[in-house]
Design a protein around this motif. Structure first.
Motif, short mmCIF file in Angstrom:
data_model
loop_
_atom_site.label_atom_id
_atom_site.label_comp_id
_atom_site.label_asym_id
_atom_site.label_seq_id
_atom_site.Cartn_x
_atom_site.Cartn_y
_atom_site.Cartn_z
N LYS A 1 -9.43 28.69 30.88
CA LYS A 1 -8.50 29.76 30.30
C LYS A 1 -7.62 30.20 31.34
O LYS A 1 -6.49 30.78 30.83
N ARG A 2 -7.85 30.26 32.45
CA ARG A 2 -6.95 30.62 33.54
C ARG A 2 -5.56 29.79 33.80
O ARG A 2 -4.48 30.48 34.05
N LEU B 1 -0.10 29.02 32.74
CA LEU B 1 1.00 28.13 32.07
C LEU B 1 1.55 28.98 30.84
O LEU B 1 3.13 28.73 30.71
N GLN B 2 1.03 29.83 30.11
CA GLN B 2 1.88 30.64 29.48
C GLN B 2 2.84 31.64 30.18
O GLN B 2 3.94 31.91 29.51
N GLY C 1 11.32 31.00 29.00
CA GLY C 1 11.52 31.23 27.87
C GLY C 1 11.20 30.08 26.94
O GLY C 1 11.96 29.72 25.90
N GLY C 2 9.91 29.26 27.25
CA GLY C 2 9.85 28.12 26.23
C GLY C 2 8.32 28.66 25.57
O GLY C 2 8.05 30.03 25.62
N ASP C 3 7.72 27.53 25.04
CA ASP C 3 6.57 27.83 24.27
C ASP C 3 5.67 26.99 25.03
O ASP C 3 5.66 25.92 25.43
#
Length: 64
Positions: A28-29, A34-35, A42-44
């Motif tokens: 989760k961390r 990464l998010q 500016g990416g997904d």
């Protein structure tokens, strides 16, 4: 309701449980970090796979 007393857990059972909790926390961390980086750039995350091509071979393949 179970009326039998619970048997004591072994140290190995407790270790496995705690290690699984640690792996889930780490996953989760990592996803969160990464998010955050993807948002900053500016990416997904996770990135969409590129159509039509195989992935590059892993550099770790030779180490295994």
């Amino acid at each position: 309701m179970n009326t039998e007393p619970e048997r004591p857990r072994t140290w190995r059972e407790i270790e496995r449980e705690v290690m699984a909790e640690g792996r889930e926390w780490t996953r989760k961390r990592l996803q969160q970090r990464l998010q955050e980086e993807a948002d900053r750039q500016g990416g997904d995350f996770p990135p969409e796979p590129k159509p039509g091509g195989a992935s590059a071979p892993s550099s770790h393949a030779a180490a295994d």
